[in-house]
Design a protein around this motif. Sequence first.
Motif, PDB file in Angstrom:
ATOM      1  N   LEU A   1      30.677  36.585  85.008  1.00  0.00           N
ATOM      2  CA  LEU A   1      29.715  37.443  84.745  1.00  0.00           C
ATOM      3  C   LEU A   1      28.621  37.773  85.743  1.00  0.00           C
ATOM      4  CD1 LEU A   1      29.015  35.797  81.124  1.00  0.00           C
ATOM      5  CD2 LEU A   1      29.365  38.232  81.600  1.00  0.00           C
ATOM      6  N   PRO A   2      28.382  36.551  86.575  1.00  0.00           N
ATOM      7  CA  PRO A   2      27.482  36.954  87.557  1.00  0.00           C
ATOM      8  C   PRO A   2      27.917  38.126  88.516  1.00  0.00           C
ATOM      9  CG  PRO A   2      27.640  34.427  87.313  1.00  0.00           C
ATOM     10  CD  PRO A   2      28.889  35.296  86.481  1.00  0.00           C
ATOM     11  N   GLU A   3      29.212  38.413  88.831  1.00  0.00           N
ATOM     12  CA  GLU A   3      29.618  39.628  89.414  1.00  0.00           C
ATOM     13  C   GLU A   3      29.461  40.893  88.824  1.00  0.00           C
ATOM     14  OE1 GLU A   3      34.355  39.455  89.271  1.00  0.00           O
ATOM     15  OE2 GLU A   3      33.585  38.102  90.429  1.00  0.00           O
ATOM     16  N   LEU A   4      29.325  40.835  87.497  1.00  0.00           N
ATOM     17  CA  LEU A   4      29.264  41.795  86.581  1.00  0.00           C
ATOM     18  C   LEU A   4      27.945  42.303  86.265  1.00  0.00           C
ATOM     19  CD1 LEU A   4      32.054  41.535  84.279  1.00  0.00           C
ATOM     20  CD2 LEU A   4      32.031  43.170  86.195  1.00  0.00           C
ATOM     21  N   ILE A   5      26.873  41.418  86.085  1.00  0.00           N
ATOM     22  CA  ILE A   5      25.541  41.434  85.706  1.00  0.00           C
ATOM     23  C   ILE A   5      25.060  41.233  87.134  1.00  0.00           C
ATOM     24  CG2 ILE A   5      23.479  40.685  84.504  1.00  0.00           C
ATOM     25  CD1 ILE A   5      25.474  40.028  82.304  1.00  0.00           C
ATOM     26  N   LYS A   6      24.677  42.361  87.911  1.00  0.00           N
ATOM     27  CA  LYS A   6      24.396  42.198  89.224  1.00  0.00           C
ATOM     28  C   LYS A   6      22.754  41.888  89.144  1.00  0.00           C
ATOM     29  CE  LYS A   6      28.043  44.798  91.384  1.00  0.00           C
ATOM     30  NZ  LYS A   6      29.009  44.571  90.791  1.00  0.00           N
ATOM     31  N   ASP A   7      22.391  40.703  89.044  1.00  0.00           N
ATOM     32  CA  ASP A   7      20.714  40.443  88.801  1.00  0.00           C
ATOM     33  C   ASP A   7      20.677  39.108  89.177  1.00  0.00           C
ATOM     34  OD1 ASP A   7      18.350  39.812  87.934  1.00  0.00           O
ATOM     35  OD2 ASP A   7      18.598  40.748  85.863  1.00  0.00           O
ATOM     36  N   ASP A   8      19.856  38.598  90.232  1.00  0.00           N
ATOM     37  CA  ASP A   8      19.616  37.556  90.682  1.00  0.00           C
ATOM     38  C   ASP A   8      19.147  36.673  89.692  1.00  0.00           C
ATOM     39  OD1 ASP A   8      20.541  38.113  93.413  1.00  0.00           O
ATOM     40  OD2 ASP A   8      18.623  38.556  94.089  1.00  0.00           O
ATOM     41  N   GLU A   9      18.288  37.099  88.908  1.00  0.00           N
ATOM     42  CA  GLU A   9      17.502  36.433  87.749  1.00  0.00           C
ATOM     43  C   GLU A   9      18.658  35.813  86.730  1.00  0.00           C
ATOM     44  OE1 GLU A   9      14.907  37.463  84.112  1.00  0.00           O
ATOM     45  OE2 GLU A   9      13.690  37.523  86.057  1.00  0.00           O
ATOM     46  N   PHE A  10      19.543  36.465  86.494  1.00  0.00           N
ATOM     47  CA  PHE A  10      20.790  36.337  85.571  1.00  0.00           C
ATOM     48  C   PHE A  10      21.495  34.900  86.003  1.00  0.00           C
ATOM     49  CE2 PHE A  10      25.173  36.254  84.121  1.00  0.00           C
ATOM     50  CZ  PHE A  10      25.027  35.935  82.952  1.00  0.00           C
ATOM     51  N   ALA A  11      21.799  35.084  87.205  1.00  0.00           N
ATOM     52  CA  ALA A  11      22.552  33.877  87.846  1.00  0.00           C
ATOM     53  C   ALA A  11      21.576  32.690  87.902  1.00  0.00           C
ATOM     54  CB  ALA A  11      23.007  34.263  89.252  1.00  0.00           C
ATOM     55  N   SER A  12      20.638  32.792  88.240  1.00  0.00           N
ATOM     56  CA  SER A  12      19.631  31.446  88.364  1.00  0.00           C
ATOM     57  C   SER A  12      19.189  30.958  87.029  1.00  0.00           C
ATOM     58  CB  SER A  12      18.474  32.003  89.278  1.00  0.00           C
ATOM     59  OG  SER A  12      17.517  32.790  88.702  1.00  0.00           O
ATOM     60  N   LYS A  13      19.224  31.822  86.028  1.00  0.00           N
ATOM     61  CA  LYS A  13      18.972  31.378  84.630  1.00  0.00           C
ATOM     62  C   LYS A  13      19.765  31.151  83.603  1.00  0.00           C
ATOM     63  CE  LYS A  13      13.952  32.667  84.949  1.00  0.00           C
ATOM     64  NZ  LYS A  13      13.330  31.697  84.429  1.00  0.00           N
ATOM     65  N   SER A  14      21.053  31.025  84.095  1.00  0.00           N
ATOM     66  CA  SER A  14      22.270  30.899  83.426  1.00  0.00           C
ATOM     67  C   SER A  14      22.892  29.420  83.456  1.00  0.00           C
ATOM     68  CB  SER A  14      23.441  31.854  83.746  1.00  0.00           C
ATOM     69  OG  SER A  14      22.742  33.167  83.449  1.00  0.00           O
ATOM     70  N   ALA A  15      23.372  28.797  82.437  1.00  0.00           N
ATOM     71  CA  ALA A  15      24.055  27.471  82.372  1.00  0.00           C
ATOM     72  C   ALA A  15      25.366  27.756  81.771  1.00  0.00           C
ATOM     73  CB  ALA A  15      23.229  26.392  81.945  1.00  0.00           C
ATOM     74  N   PHE A  16      26.385  27.087  82.058  1.00  0.00           N
ATOM     75  CA  PHE A  16      27.891  27.003  81.568  1.00  0.00           C
ATOM     76  C   PHE A  16      28.100  25.679  81.059  1.00  0.00           C
ATOM     77  CE2 PHE A  16      27.135  30.874  83.910  1.00  0.00           C
ATOM     78  CZ  PHE A  16      27.852  31.816  83.095  1.00  0.00           C
ATOM     79  N   LEU A  17      28.285  25.351  79.760  1.00  0.00           N
ATOM     80  CA  LEU A  17      28.602  23.936  79.323  1.00  0.00           C
ATOM     81  C   LEU A  17      29.882  24.053  78.716  1.00  0.00           C
ATOM     82  CD1 LEU A  17      25.254  22.542  77.990  1.00  0.00           C
ATOM     83  CD2 LEU A  17      26.608  21.724  79.980  1.00  0.00           C
ATOM     84  N   SER A  18      30.835  22.899  79.028  1.00  0.00           N
ATOM     85  CA  SER A  18      31.698  22.397  78.039  1.00  0.00           C
ATOM     86  C   SER A  18      32.065  20.993  78.107  1.00  0.00           C
ATOM     87  CB  SER A  18      33.179  23.299  78.804  1.00  0.00           C
ATOM     88  OG  SER A  18      33.461  22.769  80.079  1.00  0.00           O
ATOM     89  N   GLY A  19      33.292  20.581  77.586  1.00  0.00           N
ATOM     90  CA  GLY A  19      33.500  19.082  77.713  1.00  0.00           C
ATOM     91  C   GLY A  19      33.728  18.787  79.040  1.00  0.00           C
ATOM     92  N   ALA A  20      33.993  19.450  79.832  1.00  0.00           N
ATOM     93  CA  ALA A  20      34.452  19.105  81.484  1.00  0.00           C
ATOM     94  C   ALA A  20      32.997  18.829  81.943  1.00  0.00           C
ATOM     95  CB  ALA A  20      35.046  20.356  82.205  1.00  0.00           C
ATOM     96  N   ASN A  21      32.007  19.279  81.661  1.00  0.00           N
ATOM     97  CA  ASN A  21      30.678  18.762  82.276  1.00  0.00           C
ATOM     98  C   ASN A  21      29.646  18.256  81.110  1.00  0.00           C
ATOM     99  OD1 ASN A  21      30.239  21.390  80.976  1.00  0.00           O
ATOM    100  ND2 ASN A  21      29.461  22.340  83.121  1.00  0.00           N
ATOM    101  N   ARG A  22      29.969  17.686  80.313  1.00  0.00           N
ATOM    102  CA  ARG A  22      29.304  17.230  79.326  1.00  0.00           C
ATOM    103  C   ARG A  22      28.054  16.341  79.794  1.00  0.00           C
ATOM    104  NH1 ARG A  22      30.809  15.205  73.463  1.00  0.00           N
ATOM    105  NH2 ARG A  22      32.414  16.681  73.767  1.00  0.00           N
ATOM    106  N   ALA A  23      28.279  15.679  80.939  1.00  0.00           N
ATOM    107  CA  ALA A  23      26.985  14.884  81.527  1.00  0.00           C
ATOM    108  C   ALA A  23      25.805  15.676  81.804  1.00  0.00           C
ATOM    109  CB  ALA A  23      27.786  14.336  82.757  1.00  0.00           C
ATOM    110  N   LEU A  24      25.975  17.073  81.924  1.00  0.00           N
ATOM    111  CA  LEU A  24      24.799  17.881  82.016  1.00  0.00           C
ATOM    112  C   LEU A  24      24.158  18.229  80.738  1.00  0.00           C
ATOM    113  CD1 LEU A  24      26.501  20.092  84.755  1.00  0.00           C
ATOM    114  CD2 LEU A  24      24.949  18.322  85.049  1.00  0.00           C
ATOM    115  N   LEU A  25      24.761  17.924  79.720  1.00  0.00           N
ATOM    116  CA  LEU A  25      24.339  18.585  78.315  1.00  0.00           C
ATOM    117  C   LEU A  25      22.880  18.460  78.126  1.00  0.00           C
ATOM    118  CD1 LEU A  25      26.291  18.660  75.152  1.00  0.00           C
ATOM    119  CD2 LEU A  25      24.300  17.904  75.085  1.00  0.00           C
TER     120      LEU A  25
END
Length: 162
Positions: free
Chosen positions: A66-90
């Motif tokens: 997504l960051p390479e397709l949505i070429k917008d610095d704001e998108f990259a800095s305002k996005s988070a990706f969560l799964s069971g693999a990084n549950r500590a960040l939930l």
Amino acid sequence: MKIDIQRDKKILSTIQECCVVLDNHDDKLNSLVELIQNLRKNQNAGEKILLFSYFTDTIKYLEKRLPELIKDDEFASKSAFLSGANRALLEDTVKRFSPISTNSGADKNQVIDFLFATDVLSEGQNLQDCGNLINYDLHWNPVRMIQRNGRINRLGSTYESV
């Protein structure tokens, strides 16, 4: 045996070439990018977007692409990706995504507008600061779909519809 191995190498090479072509022509991903851009432009249900996927690998794929397709610095800095693999960040991520409903008082510079997650978020979270929900894939159990919607379609939401 040597001839068989060479034939297998050619077959594998062809498969790899096909995979590269398929990766570059992901219609579902391209449709998602278009949808995100339209939601951001129109903001009928606010600027926040919550996307659910059943698979951790899909969330990792979206995080990469997504960051390479949505070429917008704001998108990259305002996005988070969560799964069971990084549950500590939930907990921290939820507070940054939905600071009003969680009463977190998150710093405005830390607030995120785009949250991409597996069903690790589908129960027990108040995310009604968001009005846009995307189901990137459908769960086999319809109750999960209701739970996903229930994260943002709650009392206290300022949106007439999600």
